[in-house]
Design a protein around this motif. Structure first.
Motif: not given
Length: 129
Positions: A49-54, A71-82, A86-87, A98-103
């Motif tokens: 997967r490609e991450w943006c710097p954020h 392990r003991d807590h649920p975690w979510v890492v949320v992608a904040t930008a495509h 930041f290509n 990095v593929d650029v979405p049409p929008g």
């Protein structure tokens, strides 16, 4: 977002109005540019997967947590930008485009107008006139 008060801290205070409650539930870390670049590359190799710097910053902070805390807590890492936003940062690290979405592609094709000015209110006022 309230552009009149864009601070993330103010949003956090809405969830944790007292300093004690905030300290009980939140922590913070600092991630430098080298660690961000390393996380982009390592996670691309591991997850494909490609991450943006954020997003890489959040993934790095998660990776630094002790294993038992992850392990003991649920975690979510949320992608904040495509990552395509930041290509120039991401592509050299992962070794591919990095593929650029049409929008986003449509937005990037729009004309841009850039005005350099000093960081002062009078300079901003003059530019807006």
């Amino acid at each position: 977002m309230d552009v009149g008060n864009p601070s993330n801290f103010e949003r956090v205070r809405a969830f944790y109005p007292s300093l004690g409650s905030m300290r009980e539930h939140l922590s913070a870390d600092s991630v430098d540019d080298a660690a961000i670049r390393r996380r982009i590359g390592e996670d691309f190799m591991h997850y494909g997967r490609e991450w943006c710097p954020h997003t890489a910053t959040a993934a790095e902070v998660y990776a630094r947590l002790p294993a038992e805390e992850r392990r003991d807590h649920p975690w979510v890492v949320v992608a904040t930008a495509h990552p395509a936003k930041f290509n120039e940062v991401v592509e050299p690290i992962i070794g591919k485009g990095v593929d650029v979405p049409p929008g986003l592609a449509r937005l990037l094709e729009l004309p841009r107008q850039v005005v350099d000015m000093p960081p002062t209110l009078p300079a901003l006022a003059a530019a807006l006139e």
